[in-house]
Every structure is written in C-alpha cells, then in structure tokens.
Design a protein around this motif. Structure first.
Motif, PDB file in Angstrom:
ATOM      1  N   HIS A 149      39.766  45.995  46.784  1.00 19.95           N
ATOM      2  CA  HIS A 149      39.192  46.506  45.540  1.00 19.95           C
ATOM      3  C   HIS A 149      39.761  47.873  45.149  1.00 19.95           C
ATOM      4  N   ASP A 150      39.967  48.732  46.110  1.00 19.68           N
ATOM      5  CA  ASP A 150      40.403  50.100  45.852  1.00 19.68           C
ATOM      6  C   ASP A 150      41.930  50.118  45.712  1.00 19.68           C
ATOM      7  N   ALA A 175      42.124  42.891  44.560  1.00 22.48           N
ATOM      8  CA  ALA A 175      41.106  41.892  44.244  1.00 22.48           C
ATOM      9  C   ALA A 175      41.351  41.275  42.875  1.00 22.48           C
ATOM     10  N   SER A 176      41.843  42.074  41.935  1.00 21.48           N
ATOM     11  CA  SER A 176      42.097  41.563  40.583  1.00 21.48           C
ATOM     12  C   SER A 176      43.206  40.515  40.550  1.00 21.48           C
ATOM     13  N   GLU A 212      32.606  38.310  49.070  1.00 24.12           N
ATOM     14  CA  GLU A 212      32.859  39.744  49.222  1.00 24.12           C
ATOM     15  C   GLU A 212      32.589  40.120  50.679  1.00 24.12           C
ATOM     16  N   HIS A 259      37.917  41.288  48.561  1.00 26.96           N
ATOM     17  CA  HIS A 259      37.534  40.051  47.892  1.00 26.96           C
ATOM     18  C   HIS A 259      38.206  38.922  48.663  1.00 26.96           C
TER      19      HIS A 259
END
Length: 270
Positions: A149-150, A175-176, A212, A259
């Motif tokens: 995520h980061d 994650a994207s 998650e 993710h």
C-alpha cells in the motif's frame, strides 16, 4: 543455463528451508478450493497437485474430502506435507519431479498447481497436464502475489532488491496494481495465452480473491527468506538484503501492510 533450467534449479531450493517456508508462507484464500471444485466438477475422480510443497494449497482441498495425489520433488518438503496431511486419509504424497512423474493408468478430474507452474518445463507442461487429465478434466493454476500500500516503502524495498540483484522479488508491486478483476494481469507469464496456443483446452476462466494482511518484520523476513529469489543469493548477500529490509520496516512503523491476492486460472481439457 537456459531460462527453463534456471527456473527448475530455483524450484529445488525450498527444501533446504522447508520449515521456514512453511512458517513464512500465509497460504491462499480459503474460498479458493471450493470455487475450483465447483468449476472442475470432478465427480468420483481424484485430483493431482503439482509441486505441493508443504501443503499451503493442499489442505483447503483435502478438507473438502476430494481424493488427492500430491506430487512433490523434494523429500524435505514432502516430510512436512505428510505431517500436515496425516489426518486426511484421502491424501497421498508421491515424491517425484512432475516432468518425470508417471500417471500410469490414472486419469484425474482436476490438476492444480499453486505457485509451482512457472517452475515447470515450459515446452512440456501443457503436454504433461493434458496427459494426466481425463477428458473434460480441469486445470487450475493458482498464484499468490501481493501489492504494498505504501508507495514510498515499496520503492525503498525495490531499491534493496536492485542493489542485491534480486530477480522476482515480491515487493515490486503496489496494491493499486491489482485494482482490476482480471486474474493474472500482474504477471507477464500469465498462462492464458499459452493455453490458447496449445488448443487442447476450453472454457478458460480467471478468478481473483482479495485479502488485506499486515506482516510484522519477523514474519515478513521469514517469508522473504523462503523465496527462491533470496535462496539463490550467496549467504552473505542474502543476510545483508534481509537486514536492510528489517531496518526499513522498523523505520516504517514496525510492519508492512499488503493487499494479498489469490489468482486462479481455470481451463478444461477438450
């Protein structure tokens, strides 16, 4: 060494850390096995698992009662697998490289491989899968990537990988990158194109499950240390890379949020 030979060599490094592999890997989405069996509809036919490892994908299928033959090339991994499946009389473990394994007169209603498919001989793997299946039998290829995520943390982890010449390190995705629903869109080696070229399979489908997860540094380092990308490094380089990852995670709040994806590619023998 050819790319195929390199992949097969990397497939043999897990046994030296079989217990670490088992402790570090989180496994796959629990609902995955039921989804695969609903598609495969194997009836009274058994399933065969290719490269079963310590049983991360085996156990969800075993718990649903389907007879399983687990083909695992490493005796040390197979020992852990037998321990985990001791309570399942429907599971049988056979120690072989899948390329040398012989189904004999057996034909299966389902063949599945969880993160093992990319280690198989690319020139033969569809032939071998087709030979093991009964007409109408299903193939399920299961992968478990994750995205971070980061973005800053991901970039720093990727830089560590670059410094130590890691190929295939898991912390190269955000994650994207998994925002779509198409299973396998993260992997340039995704199997659909190969399967279509083969021509002996039909009803191709892709399913994606999401979770998650948060890893503490110890768990994430156990996971990394069990990966072939790290196992093939010289000992000094591997320890240095892991130490750098630990320092980085400690500096980013003492953990990592990911993710987690379970991607399943499905196909049916004509």
């Amino acid at each position: 060494m050819t790319p195929e030979g390199h992949a097969q060599a990397r497939s043999k490094v897990f046994g030296e850390v079989a217990e670490l592999y088992d402790a570090g890997r989180s496994g796959y989405a629990q609902e995955m096995a039921a989804e695969v069996l609903a598609y495969a509809a194997p009836g009274d036919r058994a399933a065969v698992e290719v490269g079963a490892g310590t049983g991360k994908a085996t156990l969800p299928f075993a718990a649903l009662g389907i007879p399983l033959v687990c083909v695992e090339p490493d005796a040390r991994m197979a020992e852990v697998l037998r321990r985990h499946t001791a309570g399942y009389p429907n599971v049988r473990v056979e120690e072989h490289d899948f390329e040398q394994w012989q189904p004999g007169g057996r034909r299966y209603g389902l063949l599945f491989a969880a993160s093992a498919w990319n280690f198989l001989d690319r020139d033969r793997r569809w032939d071998l899968a087709h030979a093991a299946l009964a007409p109408g039998g299903a193939t399920a290829l299961i992968f478990g990537p994750h995205g971070i995520h980061d973005a800053a943390l991901r970039a720093a982890l990727a830089a560590i990988g670059d410094r130590h010449h890691l190929t295939g390190a898991p912390h190269r995705f955000l994650a994207s990158d998994f925002s779509g629903d198409e299973a396998g869109d993260w992997d340039p080696r995704r199997p659909a194109a190969e399967c279509r070229r083969d021509g002996r399979f039909t009803d191709l489908r892709a399913v994606r499950f999401r979770q998650e997860r948060r890893y503490d540094p110890d768990h994430y380092l156990r996971y990394l240390a069990s990966l072939s990308a790290y196992r093939v490094l010289p000992d000094v380089s591997r320890e240095q890379a892991l130490a750098e990852v630990r320092s980085l995670l400690d500096a980013h709040g003492g953990g990592i949020d990911v993710h987690q994806v379970t991607d399943v590619f499905l196909a049916r023998a004509r």
